[in-house]
Every structure is written in C-alpha cells, then in structure tokens.
Motif scaffolding. Structure first.
Motif, PDB file in Angstrom:
ATOM      1  N   GLY A 152       0.810  -1.227   0.000  1.00 55.44           N
ATOM      2  CA  GLY A 152       0.000   0.000   0.000  1.00 55.44           C
ATOM      3  C   GLY A 152       0.830   1.257   0.000  1.00 55.44           C
ATOM      4  O   GLY A 152       0.418   2.288  -0.554  1.00 55.44           O
ATOM      5  N   LEU A 153       2.027   1.200   0.606  1.00 50.44           N
ATOM      6  CA  LEU A 153       2.885   2.385   0.680  1.00 50.44           C
ATOM      7  C   LEU A 153       3.984   2.367  -0.365  1.00 50.44           C
ATOM      8  O   LEU A 153       4.906   3.190  -0.303  1.00 50.44           O
ATOM      9  CB  LEU A 153       3.522   2.467   2.072  1.00 50.44           C
ATOM     10  N   ASN A 154       3.882   1.474  -1.338  1.00 53.26           N
ATOM     11  CA  ASN A 154       4.869   1.460  -2.416  1.00 53.26           C
ATOM     12  C   ASN A 154       4.818   2.783  -3.192  1.00 53.26           C
ATOM     13  O   ASN A 154       3.742   3.236  -3.565  1.00 53.26           O
ATOM     14  CB  ASN A 154       4.575   0.290  -3.365  1.00 53.26           C
ATOM     15  N   PRO A 155       5.964   3.431  -3.423  1.00 58.79           N
ATOM     16  CA  PRO A 155       5.929   4.757  -4.075  1.00 58.79           C
ATOM     17  C   PRO A 155       5.474   4.709  -5.531  1.00 58.79           C
ATOM     18  O   PRO A 155       5.066   5.744  -6.080  1.00 58.79           O
ATOM     19  CB  PRO A 155       7.383   5.236  -3.964  1.00 58.79           C
ATOM     20  N   GLN A 156       5.507   3.543  -6.200  1.00 58.33           N
ATOM     21  CA  GLN A 156       5.102   3.467  -7.599  1.00 58.33           C
ATOM     22  C   GLN A 156       3.608   3.146  -7.754  1.00 58.33           C
ATOM     23  O   GLN A 156       2.909   3.788  -8.546  1.00 58.33           O
ATOM     24  CB  GLN A 156       5.924   2.412  -8.349  1.00 58.33           C
ATOM     25  N   PHE A 157       3.134   2.147  -7.026  1.00 57.30           N
ATOM     26  CA  PHE A 157       1.764   1.700  -7.274  1.00 57.30           C
ATOM     27  C   PHE A 157       0.924   1.565  -5.993  1.00 57.30           C
ATOM     28  O   PHE A 157      -0.186   1.048  -6.046  1.00 57.30           O
ATOM     29  CB  PHE A 157       1.774   0.347  -7.999  1.00 57.30           C
TER      30      PHE A 157
END
Length: 319
Positions: A152-157
């Motif tokens: 959920g906190l991935n900077p891309q998706f």
C-alpha cells in the motif's frame, strides 16, 4: 502451685487402619506419577524450545564467540558484553526508538480504543456485526499485515501513497523514503492492527460494570459525558491497565512488521531493539553480544510480565 495437664492416651492403630493408610499413600503416589507422565511430553517440549535456548543464551552472553572470527572462540569474558552494551551508542539509539514506538503506538491505541469501546457500548442492533469486523485486523498474521502496508505504501503503485499524494502529503519517494514518514508508518500499522483489541477489552469491562451505580448516577442527573468519565471509565480502569501492559510487552518485541516494511531504515530511523539484535547476531555474526542483548530484553519483558501477574493476583483476576 503448679498445674499439670494430662495428655489423652494415644490409641494404637488397628491393622485395618494401617492397611487403609498404606493403600491411600499408594493411591496418591499413583495419581502423582500418572499426572506427571501425562504432562511429561509437554514439559520436554517446553524445555527444548524455551529452557535450553534461554540457558544457552545466558551462558553465551558471558563468552566471546563469532563463527567468522577465529579469535572469538567462545572463551569466557565475564561481563564484558554487558559493559559494552551500556556504552554502545547504536544500542542506545535502538532503545530510544523502541521506547518512542511503544509509547506512541500503545498511547494512541489506548485513546482510540477507549473511545471506540464506548461507542460500541452504545450500539444495540449492529454491535455483533461491528465487533466481528473489528476482529479482522487482529487475526491477520504479522507477515500479512506487514506485506499489506508494504504494497500500500509502495511509491510506484501503492494505493495509500496515491491517496496521500493527492493531498500533497508525500513526495515522489513515498512515505518510507523519509525517517519521520517511515516511523509514522510503523506506528499507524500497529495502531490499525491493535486498536480493536483495546476497544474490545473496554467493551467487555463496560458490559460487566455494575448497573446499580450507573442507574444511580443517571438518577442524580449526570449527562452522558459525566456518566462515562466519572463513573464507567473508573470501573473499566483495571481491564484497561491489563490491556495496556499486554500491548506494551508485545510492542517491545516487535520485529516481523518492522523488518518487512522498513527493514529498520532509512538509516537507523526505525531500528527497534529486535532489529538491532538481529543485525548484531545474524549480519555481523557477533553471537555472544547478540545473546547479551537478548538476555537484557528478556529481563525487561519478564519484569513487565511480573508486574502484570502481580496486578492480576492482587485484583483477584484469574489470568
């Protein structure tokens, strides 16, 4: 003038009474060994998985041992590892991060959980549905919770990153790119998972509160806020203290979710005590110093647990 007392004569045991005493003694011995035999497998497993590692760690903490250092061959060094611990700045920082994490996470959970528990106590028809929904975060394993927040906190998706980015709260690097953002993410993850636990404990305490005092307060003209603040919350205070102690002892040993979400970074911003011990023992392979850190952590958790059980015994609660 002296007063003399005569003892009643001792009646000799008959053969029948002696036989019954011997049979009773053999029956008690048979019951004892039967119980011991039934509990022996669990005692053996407990000794293997708990007692042996604990004793081995204590012994190792007084030695100098590393599988990658020929000079650290396991010789006895006394309290050197514990003295080193007191002067280790990285360990001190890990302790401070752990304290900040426990205080913030458990404090926020206590406030939100108490409010949520009070709200739940006001529900009538939908209480069971809401209570069942609150159990979902707690039954998820730490691995699943950590992976969920990591995606959920991935900077891309990551959908959480997109939501925060829509309000201009994070940059291109995402939440976990900054020290404050990564630490806040850990606290939010723990609050999301364990606030329902505090809420359910408060709800159980409110449900068991004596109704006579509550009705008397209502007859005296207390409004809703006064009723909860001055009457009902003091009644659930013992339950709330137990819940806080449970959560504090769990939060001190936090490892899985921190390792999955931040790995202790960026830098050492989220390096809690267990992550530091892991790096010392299985990255630097300083096994004896890692054992000393583990023994110190065990002593702290055991002290908190002793406080908890002493409180429970004093209150007459069956733990």
């Amino acid at each position: 003038m002296s007063i003399t007392t005569e003892r009643p004569p001792v009646r000799p045991r008959s053969e029948g009474e002696g036989a019954r005493t011997a049979l009773g003694s053999r029956a008690r011995n048979r019951v004892f060994w039967t119980r011991f035999g039934m509990q022996a497998p669990s005692l053996i497993i407990l000794a293997i998985v708990l007692a042996f590692p604990l004793v081995y760690s204590v012994v190792l903490s007084f030695q100098s041992y590393s599988p990658v250092d020929a000079e650290a061959d396991g010789h006895f060094i006394g309290l050197d590892n514990y003295i080193r611990m007191l002067g280790d700045a990285q360990f001190g920082r890990a302790v401070l991060v752990t304290i900040a994490y426990v205080v913030l996470a458990v404090g926020i959970e206590t406030v939100f959980g108490t409010i949520l528990g009070v709200v739940l106590s006001r529900l009538i028809r939908s209480r069971r549905i809401v209570t069942s929904a609150l159990l979902l975060p707690m039954i998820a394993t730490p691995l699943v919770v950590g992976l969920m927040f990591s995606f959920g906190l991935n900077p891309q998706f990551g959908f959480m990153t997109d939501f925060l980015r829509a309000f201009g709260l994070v940059g291109d690097g995402g939440v976990l790119d900054s020290a404050g953002g990564a630490f806040a993410a850990l606290v939010v993850m723990d609050v999301w998972e364990w606030t329902p636990f505090i809420a359910l404990m408060v709800l159980a305490g409110l449900s068991a509160a004596p109704q006579a005092q509550i009705q008397a307060a209502e007859l005296d003209g207390c409004n809703t806020f006064q009723l909860y603040w001055h009457v009902m919350l003091p009644m659930v205070r013992p339950v709330l203290i137990v819940a806080i102690l449970f959560r504090a002892t769990e939060a001190i040993r936090q490892f899985d979710q921190v390792y999955i979400l931040t790995g202790g970074g960026p830098g050492s911003a989220t390096t809690v005590n267990d992550i530091f011990q892991y790096r010392v023992s299985f990255a630097a392979f300083d096994m004896s110093y890692g054992a000393a850190l583990g023994v110190a952590t065990f002593a702290v958790v055991a002290t908190l647990s002793a406080i908890l059980f002493r409180y429970l015994n004093r209150k007459g609660v069956d733990a």
